[in-house]
Design a protein around this motif. Structure first.
Motif, mmCIF file in Angstrom:
data_model
loop_
_atom_site.group_PDB
_atom_site.id
_atom_site.type_symbol
_atom_site.label_atom_id
_atom_site.label_comp_id
_atom_site.label_asym_id
_atom_site.label_seq_id
_atom_site.Cartn_x
_atom_site.Cartn_y
_atom_site.Cartn_z
ATOM 1 N N TRP A 151 33.231 9.561 -61.782
ATOM 2 C CA TRP A 151 33.379 8.111 -61.877
ATOM 3 C C TRP A 151 34.305 7.810 -63.044
ATOM 4 C CZ3 TRP A 151 31.330 6.011 -57.695
ATOM 5 C CH2 TRP A 151 30.257 6.647 -57.075
ATOM 6 N N MET A 152 35.340 7.010 -62.798
ATOM 7 C CA MET A 152 36.359 6.761 -63.815
ATOM 8 C C MET A 152 36.693 5.278 -63.883
ATOM 9 S SD MET A 152 38.930 9.889 -62.756
ATOM 10 C CE MET A 152 39.983 9.653 -64.190
ATOM 11 N N GLN A 153 36.884 4.795 -65.096
ATOM 12 C CA GLN A 153 37.350 3.422 -65.257
ATOM 13 C C GLN A 153 38.864 3.400 -65.073
ATOM 14 O OE1 GLN A 153 36.849 1.579 -69.111
ATOM 15 N NE2 GLN A 153 36.763 -0.472 -68.229
ATOM 16 N N GLY A 154 39.342 2.429 -64.321
ATOM 17 C CA GLY A 154 40.780 2.334 -64.112
ATOM 18 C C GLY A 154 41.126 1.211 -63.157
ATOM 19 N N SER A 155 42.411 0.915 -63.088
ATOM 20 C CA SER A 155 42.916 -0.176 -62.260
ATOM 21 C C SER A 155 43.571 0.374 -61.003
ATOM 22 C CB SER A 155 43.947 -0.992 -63.054
ATOM 23 O OG SER A 155 44.650 -1.876 -62.213
ATOM 24 N N LEU A 156 43.453 -0.381 -59.933
ATOM 25 C CA LEU A 156 44.153 -0.027 -58.694
ATOM 26 C C LEU A 156 45.664 -0.067 -58.879
ATOM 27 C CD1 LEU A 156 44.066 0.626 -55.686
ATOM 28 C CD2 LEU A 156 43.657 -1.801 -55.221
ATOM 29 N N MET A 157 46.129 -0.762 -59.879
ATOM 30 C CA MET A 157 47.562 -0.847 -60.136
ATOM 31 C C MET A 157 48.111 0.423 -60.785
ATOM 32 S SD MET A 157 48.168 -3.772 -58.892
ATOM 33 C CE MET A 157 49.749 -4.340 -59.494
ATOM 34 N N ALA A 158 47.229 1.260 -61.337
ATOM 35 C CA ALA A 158 47.646 2.520 -61.968
ATOM 36 C C ALA A 158 46.452 3.463 -61.930
ATOM 37 C CB ALA A 158 48.128 2.286 -63.397
ATOM 38 N N LEU A 159 46.184 4.029 -60.773
ATOM 39 C CA LEU A 159 44.985 4.846 -60.585
ATOM 40 C C LEU A 159 45.064 6.120 -61.433
ATOM 41 C CD1 LEU A 159 44.673 4.464 -56.721
ATOM 42 C CD2 LEU A 159 43.058 3.558 -58.411
ATOM 43 N N PRO A 160 43.994 6.454 -62.168
ATOM 44 C CA PRO A 160 43.994 7.647 -63.021
ATOM 45 C C PRO A 160 43.662 8.918 -62.241
ATOM 46 C CG PRO A 160 41.933 6.475 -63.285
ATOM 47 C CD PRO A 160 42.768 5.642 -62.337
ATOM 48 N N VAL A 161 44.456 9.187 -61.195
ATOM 49 C CA VAL A 161 44.214 10.303 -60.290
ATOM 50 C C VAL A 161 45.545 10.979 -59.992
ATOM 51 C CG1 VAL A 161 43.358 10.967 -58.000
ATOM 52 C CG2 VAL A 161 42.220 9.141 -59.249
ATOM 53 N N LEU A 162 45.519 12.293 -59.824
ATOM 54 C CA LEU A 162 46.732 13.045 -59.530
ATOM 55 C C LEU A 162 47.302 12.682 -58.159
ATOM 56 C CD1 LEU A 162 45.662 16.604 -60.769
ATOM 57 C CD2 LEU A 162 47.156 14.969 -61.945
ATOM 58 N N ASP A 163 48.585 12.905 -58.001
ATOM 59 C CA ASP A 163 49.239 12.704 -56.712
ATOM 60 C C ASP A 163 48.551 13.549 -55.640
ATOM 61 O OD1 ASP A 163 50.972 11.265 -58.254
ATOM 62 O OD2 ASP A 163 52.741 12.519 -57.859
ATOM 63 N N ALA A 164 48.458 12.987 -54.405
ATOM 64 C CA ALA A 164 47.959 13.711 -53.238
ATOM 65 C C ALA A 164 46.562 14.292 -53.452
ATOM 66 C CB ALA A 164 48.948 14.808 -52.828
ATOM 67 N N TYR A 165 45.746 13.609 -54.227
ATOM 68 C CA TYR A 165 44.389 14.085 -54.514
ATOM 69 C C TYR A 165 43.489 14.018 -53.289
ATOM 70 C CZ TYR A 165 39.513 13.483 -55.964
ATOM 71 O OH TYR A 165 38.136 13.565 -56.048
ATOM 72 N N ALA A 166 43.563 12.912 -52.538
ATOM 73 C CA ALA A 166 42.544 12.609 -51.539
ATOM 74 C C ALA A 166 43.003 12.859 -50.112
ATOM 75 C CB ALA A 166 42.108 11.143 -51.674
ATOM 76 N N ASP A 167 42.094 13.386 -49.304
ATOM 77 C CA ASP A 167 42.315 13.423 -47.860
ATOM 78 C C ASP A 167 42.115 12.037 -47.268
ATOM 79 O OD1 ASP A 167 42.559 16.413 -47.411
ATOM 80 O OD2 ASP A 167 40.596 16.338 -48.377
ATOM 81 N N THR A 168 41.143 11.314 -47.802
ATOM 82 C CA THR A 168 40.866 9.945 -47.379
ATOM 83 C C THR A 168 40.673 9.073 -48.612
ATOM 84 O OG1 THR A 168 39.776 10.664 -45.330
ATOM 85 C CG2 THR A 168 39.303 8.426 -46.094
#
Length: 232
Positions: free
Chosen positions: A99-116
């Protein structure tokens, strides 16, 4: 008529979080959720998933139940993230959720992280739809799925508010209406294929006896729900 204060999302959800249910808790959310779940894969075994604007974690819970083994829930509100952590609780061996705090405008996640990637009833809190969809595209793998929903723009035109009560007072969350044409233009520019669009209606059975509401809500769609595919 008493004027309802319109709050920025961060302020609104800080007030709302202590009493925010971890499930769809009004007729609009129930209609939206039925549509979203109808577009979500029935099996997500082994998938990495993202819940952007996760709130109390209702869609993360659905994806874990369908077999996802790695998930990240992101929300602007630390108070809502605390609700999500407490509602989701412990996970079986081999399942990891962050669980991470962050904005949809700059998601704190690596590129191509999610399948969905899922984003339920969030983009209306933002003015820049293109940037929000650009971030969802970035964090979703090529060929992956993005499920998005928003309050239908017709509701905004009819004067509906995204309102709630806290401390005995009524408030509303700031909302920006995004038309279907805006979604279409943004998706075309970002190489996101629109695979399905649903416009769910209210189910009269979901409306509590004696509830006061705009009768027009039974005659118009209440949400826009998209299944998008990230093109290579």
């Amino acid at each position: 008529m008493t004027r309802v204060p319109i709050l920025e999302p961060s302020e609104a959800y800080a007030l709302w979080a202590p009493n925010y249910p971890a499930h769809a808790h009004n007729p609009v959310m129930l209609a939206e959720q039925r549509a979203m779940l109808s577009l979500m894969p029935t099996t997500m075994q082994g998938q990495s998933v993202l819940d952007a604007g996760c709130g109390s974690g209702r869609y993360m819970l659905q994806m874990l139940r369908r077999g996802a083994t790695r998930g990240t829930g992101i929300d602007l509100s630390e108070a809502m993230l605390a609700r999500a952590r407490s509602e989701i609780g412990a996970h079986p061996d081999g399942v990891h959720v962050a669980w991470m705090q962050g904005s949809l405008m700059a998601l704190p996640v690596l590129d191509a992280y999610a399948d969905t990637s899922v984003c339920g009833l969030v983009v209306g809190h933002l003015e820049n739809l293109h940037q929000a969809l650009s971030e969802l595209r970035r964090v979703t793998r090529p060929g992956g799925t993005i499920l998005c929903s928003d309050v239908h723009p017709i509701g905004h035109a009819l004067g509906w508010l995204r309102d709630f009560k806290a401390g005995g007072h009524r408030y509303a969350v700031r909302h920006t209406a995004h038309l279907y044409s805006h979604w279409h233009a943004a998706c075309a520019a970002l190489r996101l294929s629109i695979e399905d669009v649903l416009e769910p209606m209210l189910d009269p059975a979901d409306i509590p006896d004696g509830a006061r509401f705009d009768q027009a809500a039974l005659e118009v769609p209440v949400a826009l729900v998209f299944r998008l595919r990230r093109m290579p």
